[in-house]
Design a protein around this motif. Structure first.
Motif, PDB file in Angstrom:
ATOM      1  N   LEU A  72      -4.384  -1.168   7.871  1.00 38.46           N
ATOM      2  CA  LEU A  72      -4.220  -0.704   9.241  1.00 38.46           C
ATOM      3  C   LEU A  72      -4.637   0.752   9.377  1.00 38.46           C
ATOM      4  N   GLY A  73      -4.934   1.356   8.254  1.00 37.36           N
ATOM      5  CA  GLY A  73      -5.369   2.761   8.289  1.00 37.36           C
ATOM      6  C   GLY A  73      -4.479   3.602   7.400  1.00 37.36           C
ATOM      7  N   HIS A  74      -5.092   4.604   6.808  1.00 33.56           N
ATOM      8  CA  HIS A  74      -4.358   5.434   5.879  1.00 33.56           C
ATOM      9  C   HIS A  74      -3.190   6.137   6.572  1.00 33.56           C
ATOM     10  N   ALA A  75      -3.456   6.563   7.794  1.00 35.34           N
ATOM     11  CA  ALA A  75      -2.424   7.281   8.525  1.00 35.34           C
ATOM     12  C   ALA A  75      -1.185   6.403   8.708  1.00 35.34           C
ATOM     13  N   VAL A  76      -1.453   5.110   8.990  1.00 33.98           N
ATOM     14  CA  VAL A  76      -0.321   4.199   9.190  1.00 33.98           C
ATOM     15  C   VAL A  76       0.503   4.119   7.919  1.00 33.98           C
ATOM     16  N   TYR A  77      -0.188   4.005   6.799  1.00 32.62           N
ATOM     17  CA  TYR A  77       0.507   3.909   5.520  1.00 32.62           C
ATOM     18  C   TYR A  77       1.355   5.153   5.301  1.00 32.62           C
ATOM     19  N   VAL A  78       0.738   6.294   5.541  1.00 37.11           N
ATOM     20  CA  VAL A  78       1.460   7.546   5.292  1.00 37.11           C
ATOM     21  C   VAL A  78       2.647   7.674   6.235  1.00 37.11           C
ATOM     22  N   GLU A  79       2.365   7.452   7.544  1.00 31.56           N
ATOM     23  CA  GLU A  79       3.414   7.683   8.535  1.00 31.56           C
ATOM     24  C   GLU A  79       4.537   6.665   8.429  1.00 31.56           C
ATOM     25  N   ASP A  80       4.139   5.411   8.370  1.00 33.24           N
ATOM     26  CA  ASP A  80       5.138   4.365   8.503  1.00 33.24           C
ATOM     27  C   ASP A  80       5.803   3.983   7.200  1.00 33.24           C
ATOM     28  N   PHE A  81       5.148   4.335   6.074  1.00 29.13           N
ATOM     29  CA  PHE A  81       5.788   3.919   4.830  1.00 29.13           C
ATOM     30  C   PHE A  81       6.019   5.080   3.884  1.00 29.13           C
ATOM     31  N   GLU A  82       4.943   5.806   3.589  1.00 26.21           N
ATOM     32  CA  GLU A  82       5.028   6.766   2.494  1.00 26.21           C
ATOM     33  C   GLU A  82       6.089   7.831   2.755  1.00 26.21           C
TER      34      GLU A  82
END
Lengths: 736, 232
Positions: free
Chosen positions: A184-194
Motif C-alpha cells: 500500500l506504500g512505504h508511508a502506510v507501513y511506517v505510519e500505520d504499523f512501524e
C-alpha cells in the motif's frame, strides 16, 4: 485558368447518440465490476467490456466512468470492511489476508477492462490510475477503518509480544499483513504499523531492562541484551520490512537495554566493569565492548571508568607503604598490573588505541605520584641485571627490558631516574657484578632512542672507562714484569685499579683512609705508572668504592677466602698485629669516616655466618666504646666468604633529600639554558609563553615547576640576560 | 678659619639674595652660591661631601637625616651613594631645584615633601631609592636596608595615595621567609606595581601574571594567615 486549393469536405453522417447510451453502458460495466468482486468473472466477456469502457471514454464520458468506479469500489469495500470487522483474533487476520488477495486480483481485472481510460483520460486529467486507486481506496476504507486498524495493530503486536516471550506464532500471517501494508506504500507501513510497533517495543524493553537490571548480574544482562538484539534482527528478516525497520528497532533496543541502563549496568557492584576487569573475564568484557560500541558515548564511558579504575588501583599500589619497602616487588607489581590491563585491552577491547592511550595516561598519572618511582625502577633494573636475567634467553631479556622501558616512559622526572641509574650502574660496573654486557648495552641503546644522545653519553663513557682500565692494568703489569719489579712493587698483591673519568661517574666526596703499608706502595707504583703515560692528569684513590680478597686462617687451621670492601680490608689487616682493638683504636688507625667505619664493622661483627670479628658488648649496633676481637671460632661451609657491607640499597631519608637537592641543583642550569635559548630566538616574549615553552622543551627529561622557572627568570634578569619590558611588565626582552 | 669662611660665605650669599641678583635660578650667581654651599659642607681634603657634611647640611636645613625629604633631595641631586654628594651632584642638583641657598631650599621643603604624593614623582624617587641604597660595589640591596627604605617610603605620611597598609606584613614575611637574602632590583620595582595594581585583599591577584616569586609567596602567605585568622 487558375486552380484553387482543393477542399475536401468531411463526410458528414449523422451520428445518432443514444441519450441513454452512457447510462446503459455504465450499467453494463458496473454489473461486470460487481461480478468481478463476487469472484464471478468467468462469464464475462473481456473484449465487450473493454470496448464499452473504450467507447465511454471516447464519447467523453470519462469522468462519469471514473466517478462511477470510485463509487462502486467504495461501496464494495465498505461491505468488505464490515465482513472483516466481524472476525476476531487470528481469523481476523486470515480474513483480512483473504480479502486483500481477492481485492488485488479484482483490481487487476478492473484495471485491464478500464485500460483505455488509464491510458488517456487518467493521464490527461492527472487522476490516480485505476489499480492504484483500488489500493488507495482499500487503504482508506479498510485499513484505516478505525475498528480494523486498531484491531489489526493490537493483534499483530500481541502476537509479536508472545513471540518475544518465547511462544511460537504463525509468522506467515503477520508477514502477509506487513506485506500488504508495504504494498500500500512505504508511508502506510511506517505510519500505520512501524511507528506503533517501535513504541510498543520501547515500552516492552524499558520494562524488561528494569526487570533485568534488578535480577541479573552484568554479564548475564549483557548476554540477554545481545540475544535480544539478535532476535529483533531475525524478526525483521522473517516477517517485517527489514530494510526499514531493522536499524530502527535495533536502535530502540540499544537505547532501552543499553544506553538507558549504562551507568547502573557498568557500575554493578560485584559484576560491573570493574569486577569483570578484576577477574579477567575476557569474554564478558569483549561482549561489553561490542555492545557499548553500539551506543553513543558507550565506549567513552567505559574508557573513563577504566582510566579512573586504573588510577585508583595504581594510586593504592604506589602509596602503599608496604610496597615501598621492596623496590623490586614494587616495580614488579606495576609491571604485572600493566600486563593485566594490556591483556584486557588486546583480548577484550579489540586492541582499541583510545583505550591504550587512556591506560597510558592513567599510569603516567599514578606512577609519578610516588616520588620514589624513578629510584625504584632503576633499582629494579639493577636487580634484573645483577641476577634476575640469569638463565633467560635473549628474547626474554628483551621482553623484560621493553616492559621496564614502558614504565620508564611514564616517568616525568627522567633526570632523577638518570641520577639513580648512574649510581646503580657505577656500583654494578665497579663490583663487576653485571651478568650480561649485552643486556647492559641493550638497555643503554633503548634509553638512547627514548631520550637522545645526551641522556646516555655519560653512561656510555662509564663503560668505556671500565674497558680502558682493563687495558691500562694489563699494560701496567707488563711494564712491571718487563722491568722485573713485579714482586718489589706489588709485594704479591693483585692490584686492580679502575680509572674513572671525573664528571661521568656519580660524584663521590673524596674520602680519606689510611691504607695498609703494602697497599700504599702498590698504589703509589700505579700512580707513577699512570701519570707517566698520561701527563697532566690527576689521580685520586677512592677507597670507599673498592673491594679486596683476603686469605685468612682461623682456629684449627681453617682457611677461608674473604671477599670484603676496601674499608673492611683495612680494618681486618689491623688484626694481623693485635687480637683485640677498641673502636677508637680502629678509627684512629684507619681514619675511615665514621658512618662508613661503623657500617664496615657492623658487617664484620654483627652478621651471622659472616662474623669474622667478635664485638663486646654484643649487639646490633656499633658504639664508640665497643671493643672488637678476632673471632677465632669463625666457621663457614664455604671456602669463599663474601662479606657484603650492610648497605642501604634503598636510600635513607637524608640521602634521599640529598639526591633530591642535587637533582634540583642540576635542573637550574638546564632551565636557564632553555630560557635563554628560547629568548634568544624570540627576543621578546610574555611570561606564560616562556613557561609553556620551557616546559615543552624540558619535558623529555623532567617537568619543571612554574615557580622554579620563575625564579630562574628572575635570576637571569638580575644577571642581565633578560630585562622586564618597560611598557608591559608581563613581557621580557632578551639582552644580547 | 673654616668657621669664619663659612660665616662669610653665608653672609655673602644672603647679601647676594637681598640685592636681588640671583633671581634667575641657574644663573652664574646661582652656581656660585651653590658652589659656596658645597665648600661649606665638603669633607676637608676630599672631593665630596661626606657623612659629617650631610649631617651638618641636615642640621642647617632643620631636618633629621632620616627625613624622607632628604631622599627626595638626594633624588634631585642624582646622588649615587648614600651619605655622600659629589660636587657635581650637589651643585647641579641645587640649581635644578632652583634653591641655591639654604634659605631657599628650606622654603622649598614642604613643596618637595608634597611632591611625593604624585604618582610619577613617587615612582621616580622609589626606583632611585634602590640604587641609592646599594652598598658600594654591590648589585643588590641587603634586606635590612631595603626594609628601612620601604618603611621610609611606603609608610611616610607624605606618600599620600602611594602609601601601603601592608608594609608590616610584608616586612614580617620577609624576615620570616627570606633568610636575610638581598632584594633584587626587579623585585623592588615590581613591588610598586604590585601595590598599585593589586587590591589589599589580593582578590585580583593573578598567579600567572609574572609577579616575582617573592610576591607570589607573600600573597600565599597572607592568604593562609588571613584564612587562619578567619577560622580562629
Amino acid at each position: 485558368m487558375k486552380k484553387g486549393p482543393i477542399k475536401i469536405e468531411p463526410f458528414r453522417h449523422p451520428v445518432t447518440v443514444d441519450p441513454q447510451y452512457a447510462d446503459k453502458t455504465w450499467k453494463v460495466l458496473e454489473d461486470a465490476i460487481r461480478e468481478i468482486h463476487n469472484q464471478n468473472a468467468s462469464g464475462l466477456s473481456f473484449e465487450e467490456l473493454y470496448r464499452n469502457a473504450y467507447n465511454m471514454v471516447l464519447h467523453k464520458y470519462g469522468p462519469r466512468l471514473y466517478e462511477g468506479l470510485i463509487r462502486t469500489l467504495t461501496a464494495h469495500l465498505t461491505e468488505v470492511a464490515k465482513k472483516i470487522e466481524e472476525k476476531e483474533g487470528a481469523p481476523f487476520l486470515r480474513e483480512l489476508k483473504k480479502r486483500w488477495d481477492e481485492h488485488t486480483k479484482s483490481s487487476q481485472m478492473i484495471r485491464d477492462i478500464l485500460m483505455y481510460m488509464d491510458r488517456t483520460f487518467v493521464v490527461q486529467q492527472q487522476k490516480t490510475p485505476v489499480f492504484t486507486l483500488g489500493l488507495e481506496l482499500w487503504r482508506d476504507v479498510v485499513v484505516r477503518n478505525r475498528a480494523i486498524s486498531e484491531r489489526l495493530l493490537s493483534i499483530v503486536s500481541s502476537l509479536i509480544m508472545k513471540e518475544r516471550q518465547g511462544e511460537v506464532i504463525e509468522r506467515g500471517l503477520i508477514k502477509s499483513v506487513t506485506q500488504m501494508l508495504v504494498e500500500l506504500g512505504h508511508a502506510v507501513y511506517v505510519e500505520d504499523f512501524e511507528k506503533p510497533f517501535l513504541a510498543a517495543a520501547a515500552e516492552f524493553y524499558r520494562k524488561e531492562a528494569q526487570e533485568y537490571i534488578s535480577s541479573s548480574d552484568c554479564p548475564e544482562y549483557l548476554r540477554k541484551a545481545e540475544a535480544r538484539l539478535g532476535e529483533e534482527a531475525e524478526r525483521c528478516g522473517a516477517y517485517l520490512e527489514a530494510a526499514s525497520t531493522e536499524p530502527k528497532i535495533t536502535r530502540v533496543v540499544e537505547t532501552e537495554l543499553l544506553k538507558a541502563q549504562m551507568t547502573p549496568l557498568l557500575e554493578m557492584e560485584h559484576s560491573g566493569l570493574i569486577a569483570l576487569m578484576r577477574d579477567d573475564k575476557f569474554d564478558d568484557l569483549s561482549r561489553l565492548y561490542c555492545l557499548m560500541r553500539r551506543v553513543d558515548n558507550g565506549l567513552a564511558t567505559v574508557r573513563t571508568m577504566l582510566c579512573e579504575h586504573v588510577k585508583e588501583v595504581g594510586r593504592a599500589l604506589v602509596s602503599d607503604p608496604e610496597r615501598s619497602k621492596d623496590p623490586v616487588e614494587y616495580v614488579q607489581a606495576l609491571l604485572d598490573m600493566r600486563d593485566k590491563y594490556e591483556r584486557i585491552i588486546t583480548q577484550a577491547f579489540a586492541d582499541d588505541k583510545t583505550f591504550r592511550n587512556a591506560l597510558n595516561q592513567a599510569f603516567e598519572h599514578f606512577v609519578n605520584l610516588n616520588v620514589r618511582s624513578p629510584e625504584f625502577i632503576s633499582l629494579f633494573i639493577d636487580d634484573k641485571l645483577r641476577r634476575g636475567i640469569k638463565g633467560l634467553s635473549d628474547t626474554d631479556v628483551e621482553g623484560v627490558l621493553d616492559k621496564v622501558m614502558a614504565l620508564f616512559r611514564y616517568l616525568q622526572e627522567k633526570d632523577v631516574f638518570e641520577k639513580y641509574y648512574k649510581q646503580h650502574l657505577a656500583k654494578r660496573l665497579l663490583s663487576g657484578r653485571t651478568t650480561s654486557d649485552d643486556a647492559e648495552r641493550n638497555l643503554l641503546v633503548k634509553l638512547k632512542t627514548e631520550c637522545g644522545y645526551q641522556f646516555t653519553s655519560k653512561l656510555e663513557s662509564m663503560f668505556t672507562d671500565i674497558k680502558t682500565s682493563r687495558d691500562t692494568m694489563a699494560d701496567f703489569r707488563n711494564r712491571l714484569t718487563e722491568t722485573g719489579k713485579l714482586e718489589a712493587e706489588l709485594g704479591g698483591i693483585d692490584l686492580q685499579v679502575q680509572v674513572l673519568t671525573t664528571g661521568s661517574w656519580p660524584t663521590q666526596a673524596p674520602s680519606k683512609c689510611n691504607l695498609p703499608r703494602e697497599l700504599e706502595t702498590a698504589c703509589e707504583s700505579f700512580r707513577t705508572f699512570y701519570l707517566s703515560t698520561h701527563s697532566g692528569r690527576r689521580l685520586t684513590f677512592q677507597p670507599n668504592m673498592g673491594t679486596a680478597d683476603l686469605r685468612a686462617v682461623f682456629g684449627g687451621g681453617r682457611r677461608h677466602e674473604l671477599n670484603v670492601s676496601t674499608y673492611q680490608m683495612c680494618v681486618l689487616l689491623l688484626f694481623n698485629e693485635a687480637d683485640s682493638l677498641s673502636y677508637r683504636d680502629i678509627a684512629q688507625a684507619t681514619e675511615i669516616p665514621t658512618p662508613d667505619l661503623k657500617r664496615a664493622l657492623q658487617s664484620l661483627a654483627c652478621v651471622k655466618g659472616r662474623n669474622v670479628l667478635r664485638k663486646e658488648p654484643a649487639g646490633k649496633d656499633v658504639a664508640d666504646s665497643d671493643v672488637f676481637f678476632f673471632n677465632d671460632k669463625f666457621t663457614s661451609k664455604l671456602i669463599k666468604v663474601k662479606i657484603s657491607t650492610v648497605a642501604a640499597t634503598k636510600e635513607g631519608e637524608s640521602e634521599k633529600a640529598e639526591t633530591r637537592q642535587k637533582v634540583e641543583e642540576d635542573r637550574k642550569p638546564q632551565i636557564e639554558a632553555a630560557i635563554v635559548r628560547i629568548m634568544k630566538a624570540r627576543q621578546r616574549l610574555d611570561h606564560n609563553t616562556i613557561i609553556t615553552e620551557v616546559t615543552r622543551q624540558l619535558q623529555a627529561r623532567f617537568v619543571p615547576n612554574p615557580a622554579t622557572i620563575k625564579k630562574r627568570i628572575e635570576s637571569l634578569i638580575e644577571r642581565e640576560f633578560l630585562a622586564r619590558d618597560g611598557n608591559d611588565r608581563k613581557f621580557y626582552t632578551y639582552l644580547a | 678659619c673654616l668657621a669664619e669662611s663659612h660665616f662669610d660665605c653665608e653672609k655673602a650669599i644672603d647679601d647676594f639674595f637681598t640685592s636681588g641678583m640671583a633671581d634667575q635660578p641657574g644663573s652664574r650667581g646661582g652656581r656660585r652660591a651653590a658652589e659656596a654651599l658645597y665648600r661649606r659642607y665638603k669633607e676637608p681634603g676630599e672631593d665630596h661631601i661626606g657623612v659629617d657634611g650631610v649631617q651638618k647640611f641636615c642640621e642647617d636645613l632643620g631636618v633629621e637625616p632620616s627625613d624622607i625629604v632628604m631622599l627626595v633631595i638626594s633624588y634631585h641631586m642624582g646622588a649615587a651613594v648614600m651619605c655622600e654628594y659629589s660636587q657635581g651632584e650637589f651643585v647641579t642638583g641645587l640649581m635644578k631645584l632652583g634653591a641655591e641657598t639654604l634659605g631657599r631650599l628650606r622654603s622649598k621643603l614642604p613643596e618637595l615633601r608634597s611632591s611625593l604624593a604624585k604618582a610619577d614623582t613617587f615612582r621616580a624617587v622609589y626606583s632611585f631609592a634602590y640604587d641609592f641604597s646599594r652598598e658600594k660595589g654591590q648589585k643588590c640591596v641587603q634586606l635590612d636596608s631595603a626594609v628601612g627604605m620601604w618603611r621610609l617610603l611606603l609608610e611616610s605620611p607624605h606618600a599620600g595615595p602611594n602609601a601601603w597598609p601592608l608594609v608590616d606584613d610584608w616586612v614580617a614575611f620577609l624576615e620570616a621567609r627570606h633568610n636575610n637574602r638581598a632584594i633584587a632590583k626587579d623585585t623592588w620595582l615590581q613591588l610598586l606595581d604590585f601595590i598599585r595594581s593589586v587590591k589589599p585583599d589580593f582578590s585580583n591577584f593573578d598567579e600567572n601574571s609574572a609577579w616575582p616569586y617573592l610576591l607570589d609567596e607573600f600573597v600565599e602567605h597572607m592568604r593562609e594567615k588571613r584564612a587562619a585568622g578567619a577560622c580562629a
